[in-house]
Design an enzyme around this catalytic site. Structure first.
Site, mmCIF file in Angstrom:
data_model
loop_
_atom_site.group_PDB
_atom_site.id
_atom_site.type_symbol
_atom_site.label_atom_id
_atom_site.label_comp_id
_atom_site.label_asym_id
_atom_site.label_seq_id
_atom_site.Cartn_x
_atom_site.Cartn_y
_atom_site.Cartn_z
ATOM 1 N N ASP A 52 -4.074 8.431 -6.152
ATOM 2 C CA ASP A 52 -5.489 8.708 -5.931
ATOM 3 C C ASP A 52 -6.006 9.760 -6.907
ATOM 4 O OD1 ASP A 52 -5.760 6.942 -3.765
ATOM 5 O OD2 ASP A 52 -5.027 8.447 -2.352
ATOM 6 N N TYR A 149 8.119 11.469 -3.704
ATOM 7 C CA TYR A 149 6.957 12.342 -3.867
ATOM 8 C C TYR A 149 7.326 13.766 -3.464
ATOM 9 C CZ TYR A 149 3.729 8.344 -4.216
ATOM 10 O OH TYR A 149 3.069 7.207 -4.615
#
Length: 284
Positions: A52, A149
């Site tokens: 994003d 992540y």
């Protein structure tokens, strides 16, 4: 056809995200344009994950195809083999996969392509850290076995000037022990509806989280690591927001199981800012 695998590092602060959009500059658009400029071909990048706006990457993986020169008679060998094996031997000269790749014209040589694209990307905060010719069977998204992540938090009374747009600043002290205890209830295969965004397009909310690790080694920086074959949209950021609320004593550690089983996004904590999230690497 030649397929290339590249690893990309970027600062997502000034981009609208990975995917091409009409409302601003995306990482995909910039990379495709620069690769096309050098190769004189239209390329379509496929990424392991579509980050994003504001999300950073240390090891985003992409692949793209180029139409090979007509005289690449040994192209089939390059496309099928990943190891540097011997493919022919004539006049006491041994030909290997690596030597075939080096004989490709300049714009098809992976290292020269990477160097040229990195030059064209200046001054944007994007860089290819590696590039190689791979097999046509490789797919950056569908060949992935695990994605990793990390989320970075600065937990101190004043914000960090250096780490602005790269961390989430939390002023009150966090109860990290409660955050660690709560996080372990999320490991395994679960319905993560409570931690997915309303815009998530995944067909199933079932995901297998193989790792959550809350690391305070460099406190006041707190790093939270996540590993899974795949994630739902905003899943990591929603989990981080919930863990922070637990650390702030706004949610009890025991409530994490109730939130998970409720399958209700409204019961979980807020979505953590994109600035603290990093796409670390992909396993294949």
């Amino acid at each position: 056809m030649l397929r290339y695998k590249a690893i990309v590092e970027y600062d997502g602060t000034n981009f609208v995200g990975w995917q091409r959009q009409q409302n601003g500059l995306s990482i995909q658009q910039l990379l495709e344009d620069k690769i096309s400029t050098f190769t004189k071909q239209t390329v379509n990048l496929i990424a392991a994950g579509r980050t994003d706006a504001g999300v950073h990457a240390l090891g985003q993986v992409v692949h793209f195809d180029l139409i090979a020169p007509n005289n690449s008679k040994d192209l089939a060998c390059i496309n099928k083999e990943t190891d540097n094996k011997e493919v022919s031997k004539q006049n006491n000269t041994t030909t290997t996969i690596d030597s075939l790749k080096k004989m490709l014209p300049c714009r098809y040589n992976a290292y020269k392509l990477m160097s040229a694209v990195n030059y064209l990307l200046k001054p944007h905060r994007i860089i290819l850290t590696s590039c190689e010719i791979t097999t046509l069977q490789f797919h950056a998204r569908f060949s992935a076995k695990a994605r990793h992540y990390k989320y970075r938090i600065i937990n101190r009374t004043v914000p960090s000037v250096i780490e602005q747009n790269r961390t989430w600043w939390i002023k009150p002290p966090l109860n990290v022990i409660d955050m660690i205890d709560a996080s372990q209830h999320l490991i395994g295969k679960h319905d993560f509806t409570s931690f997915r965004s309303s815009a998530c397009q995944a067909k199933s909310p079932l995901k297998t989280l193989t790792k959550i690790e809350v690391d305070t080694t460099n406190y006041p920086e707190i790093q939270i690591y996540f590993s899974a074959p795949s994630f739902l949209h905003h899943m990591v950021r929603n989990i981080v927001g919930t863990l922070v609320y637990i650390g702030l004593c706004k949610i009890s550690p025991a409530a994490i199981k109730t939130i998970l089983f409720a399958k209700n996004r409204a019961m979980a904590g807020p979505t953590a800012p994109s600035s603290g999230l990093y796409f670390v690497k992909v396993d294949y």
